[in-house]
Scaffold this motif. Structure first.
Motif, PDB file in Angstrom:
ATOM      1  N   ASN A  63       0.854  -0.779   0.148  1.00 52.80           N
ATOM      2  CA  ASN A  63       0.151   0.403  -0.405  1.00 52.80           C
ATOM      3  C   ASN A  63       0.534   1.169  -0.284  1.00 52.80           C
ATOM      4  O   ASN A  63       0.573   2.365   0.397  1.00 52.80           O
ATOM      5  CB  ASN A  63      -1.081   0.363   1.100  1.00 52.80           C
ATOM      6  N   GLN A  64       2.609   1.273  -0.635  1.00 51.29           N
ATOM      7  CA  GLN A  64       2.910   2.362  -0.778  1.00 51.29           C
ATOM      8  C   GLN A  64       3.396   3.078  -1.657  1.00 51.29           C
ATOM      9  O   GLN A  64       3.743   4.021  -1.823  1.00 51.29           O
ATOM     10  CB  GLN A  64       4.409   1.888   0.848  1.00 51.29           C
ATOM     11  N   ALA A  65       2.716   2.367  -2.738  1.00 46.92           N
ATOM     12  CA  ALA A  65       3.633   2.935  -3.819  1.00 46.92           C
ATOM     13  C   ALA A  65       2.732   4.028  -4.296  1.00 46.92           C
ATOM     14  O   ALA A  65       3.316   4.989  -4.989  1.00 46.92           O
ATOM     15  CB  ALA A  65       2.880   1.781  -4.933  1.00 46.92           C
ATOM     16  N   GLY A  66       1.698   4.165  -3.777  1.00 42.36           N
ATOM     17  CA  GLY A  66       0.851   5.618  -4.072  1.00 42.36           C
ATOM     18  C   GLY A  66       1.685   6.578  -3.282  1.00 42.36           C
ATOM     19  O   GLY A  66       1.034   7.875  -3.396  1.00 42.36           O
ATOM     20  N   ARG A  67       2.574   6.428  -2.031  1.00 42.98           N
ATOM     21  CA  ARG A  67       2.702   7.213  -1.339  1.00 42.98           C
ATOM     22  C   ARG A  67       3.803   7.960  -1.713  1.00 42.98           C
ATOM     23  O   ARG A  67       5.041   8.305  -1.360  1.00 42.98           O
ATOM     24  CB  ARG A  67       2.520   7.179   0.024  1.00 42.98           C
ATOM     25  N   TYR A  68       4.212   8.570  -2.486  1.00 47.67           N
ATOM     26  CA  TYR A  68       4.689   9.739  -3.759  1.00 47.67           C
ATOM     27  C   TYR A  68       5.821  10.318  -2.955  1.00 47.67           C
ATOM     28  O   TYR A  68       6.542  10.228  -2.784  1.00 47.67           O
ATOM     29  CB  TYR A  68       5.134  10.075  -5.207  1.00 47.67           C
ATOM     30  N   HIS A  69       5.032  11.351  -2.747  1.00 45.53           N
ATOM     31  CA  HIS A  69       5.202  12.638  -1.197  1.00 45.53           C
ATOM     32  C   HIS A  69       6.599  11.705  -0.521  1.00 45.53           C
ATOM     33  O   HIS A  69       7.466  12.424   0.563  1.00 45.53           O
ATOM     34  CB  HIS A  69       4.771  13.882  -0.968  1.00 45.53           C
ATOM     35  N   PHE A  70       6.232  10.654   0.254  1.00 42.90           N
ATOM     36  CA  PHE A  70       7.528  11.056   1.135  1.00 42.90           C
ATOM     37  C   PHE A  70       8.214   9.316   1.289  1.00 42.90           C
ATOM     38  O   PHE A  70       8.502   8.619   1.462  1.00 42.90           O
ATOM     39  CB  PHE A  70       6.204  11.156   2.709  1.00 42.90           C
ATOM     40  N   VAL A  71       7.322   8.436   0.338  1.00 44.15           N
ATOM     41  CA  VAL A  71       7.765   6.679   0.351  1.00 44.15           C
ATOM     42  C   VAL A  71       8.699   6.914  -1.180  1.00 44.15           C
ATOM     43  O   VAL A  71       8.579   7.313  -2.831  1.00 44.15           O
ATOM     44  CB  VAL A  71       6.758   5.634  -0.097  1.00 44.15           C
ATOM     45  N   SER A  72      10.101   6.236  -0.908  1.00 40.33           N
ATOM     46  CA  SER A  72      10.480   6.033  -2.974  1.00 40.33           C
ATOM     47  C   SER A  72      11.511   4.624  -2.883  1.00 40.33           C
ATOM     48  O   SER A  72      11.226   3.864  -1.354  1.00 40.33           O
ATOM     49  CB  SER A  72      11.861   6.511  -1.966  1.00 40.33           C
ATOM     50  N   PHE A  73      11.558   4.010  -3.817  1.00 39.08           N
ATOM     51  CA  PHE A  73      11.682   3.150  -4.074  1.00 39.08           C
ATOM     52  C   PHE A  73      13.055   2.808  -4.491  1.00 39.08           C
ATOM     53  O   PHE A  73      13.716   3.518  -5.699  1.00 39.08           O
ATOM     54  CB  PHE A  73      10.682   1.999  -4.649  1.00 39.08           C
ATOM     55  N   HIS A  74      13.825   1.562  -4.155  1.00 38.36           N
ATOM     56  CA  HIS A  74      15.371   1.615  -4.702  1.00 38.36           C
ATOM     57  C   HIS A  74      15.297   0.229  -5.425  1.00 38.36           C
ATOM     58  O   HIS A  74      14.793  -0.390  -4.023  1.00 38.36           O
ATOM     59  CB  HIS A  74      16.264   2.091  -4.161  1.00 38.36           C
ATOM     60  N   LEU A  75      15.534   0.298  -6.549  1.00 46.53           N
ATOM     61  CA  LEU A  75      16.249  -1.389  -6.675  1.00 46.53           C
ATOM     62  C   LEU A  75      17.941  -1.585  -7.212  1.00 46.53           C
ATOM     63  O   LEU A  75      18.926  -0.466  -7.675  1.00 46.53           O
ATOM     64  CB  LEU A  75      15.855  -1.507  -8.611  1.00 46.53           C
ATOM     65  N   VAL A  76      18.803  -2.347  -6.012  1.00 40.14           N
ATOM     66  CA  VAL A  76      19.927  -2.527  -6.080  1.00 40.14           C
ATOM     67  C   VAL A  76      20.344  -3.312  -7.707  1.00 40.14           C
ATOM     68  O   VAL A  76      20.164  -4.570  -7.354  1.00 40.14           O
ATOM     69  CB  VAL A  76      21.340  -3.142  -4.824  1.00 40.14           C
ATOM     70  N   GLU A  77      20.975  -3.294  -7.903  1.00 42.49           N
ATOM     71  CA  GLU A  77      21.590  -3.683  -9.593  1.00 42.49           C
ATOM     72  C   GLU A  77      23.281  -4.254  -9.291  1.00 42.49           C
ATOM     73  O   GLU A  77      23.872  -2.936  -8.771  1.00 42.49           O
ATOM     74  CB  GLU A  77      20.802  -2.833 -10.929  1.00 42.49           C
ATOM     75  N   LYS A  78      23.535  -5.385  -9.784  1.00 43.23           N
ATOM     76  CA  LYS A  78      24.746  -5.864  -9.640  1.00 43.23           C
ATOM     77  C   LYS A  78      24.810  -6.325 -10.925  1.00 43.23           C
ATOM     78  O   LYS A  78      24.809  -7.395 -11.635  1.00 43.23           O
ATOM     79  CB  LYS A  78      25.309  -6.545  -8.744  1.00 43.23           C
TER      80      LYS A  78
END
Length: 235
Positions: A63-78
């Motif tokens: 339920n967090q993806a819609g909270r753009y103003h204070f939630v961020s997703f990061h993907l670590v790629e190697k």
């Protein structure tokens, strides 16, 4: 900083830890003034959660993806022994000048909805729609294919038919719904025996999307539709 707390836990422990982390996120949200960069009281101001466990990730972020103003997703790629951190944002389809989060970890059902929102041509769209309808209504809700078609196309037939100004009836949406529901029963092809035939290839993308939404709302699943589309007003 919470670093992969569920690597060797069973499902019940994963559920408890996920609930605790979600509660911590809500505490952070409710007590931090993210716009003014200040906080009210001595509470959590910022949380970093690191994990490679996809189940744990989904439990704390559904339920967090819609909270753009204070939630961020990061993907670590190697790649080639070099790590890169990528911010997971994209342009909003309804407002191309604005950005939105997207969750890089999707289950197969969520991935279908993600594809539905992005696809723009008829044949791929129809295939995605049929797979969503089959999975949600037949597998999750437990409807039989025939019962589902009866509830939509028989009990609600008049809602798919528009009366034009000249008094004639436009049955386009009914034909579209009939086509979408014809093949959702696994392993077999079924047709609605009402004298109406739909020719594949004549379905417009907009008509398909409108009819798809109507099916969810007529089945009392409008809230689920809003949630999967990422709309904020589904609560």
């Amino acid at each position: 900083v919470i670093d992969d707390p569920v690597s060797s836990m069973d499902s019940s422990t994963l559920f408890i830890v996920s609930a605790l982390v979600r509660e911590m996120v809500e505490v952070c949200h409710n007590n931090a003034e993210y716009l003014a960069n200040t906080g009210r009281g001595d509470y959590i101001k910022q949380i970093f959660v690191l994990t490679h466990n996809t189940y744990f990730h989904r439990e704390i972020t559904y339920n967090q993806a819609g909270r753009y103003h204070f939630v961020s997703f990061h993907l670590v790629e190697k790649t080639d022994n070099s790590s890169n951190v990528r911010l997971c944002t994209r342009r909003k389809s309804e407002a191309p000048t604005a950005l939105e989060n997207y969750n890089p970890v999707l289950n197969s059902y969520a991935a279908l909805w993600s594809e539905y929102k992005e696809v723009s041509s008829e044949i791929p769209l129809v295939n995605v729609v049929r797979r969503i309808l089959e999975y949600y209504f037949l597998q999750l809700c437990g409807y039989e294919g025939t019962d589902l078609r009866d509830r939509i196309l028989v009990a609600n037939k008049e809602k798919f038919i528009e009366v034009l100004e000249d008094g004639t009836s436009d049955i386009t949406k009914y034909q579209v719904a009939s086509s979408l529901l014809s093949y959702i029963a696994s392993g077999e092809v079924n047709f609605i025996s009402d004298g109406l035939n739909y020719v594949s290839g004549s379905m417009g993308v907009d008509q398909c999307r409108e009819t798809f939404e109507m099916i969810f709302r007529l089945m009392g699943q409008g809230q689920h539709y809003e949630m999967m589309m990422g709309n904020d007003n589904y609560n």
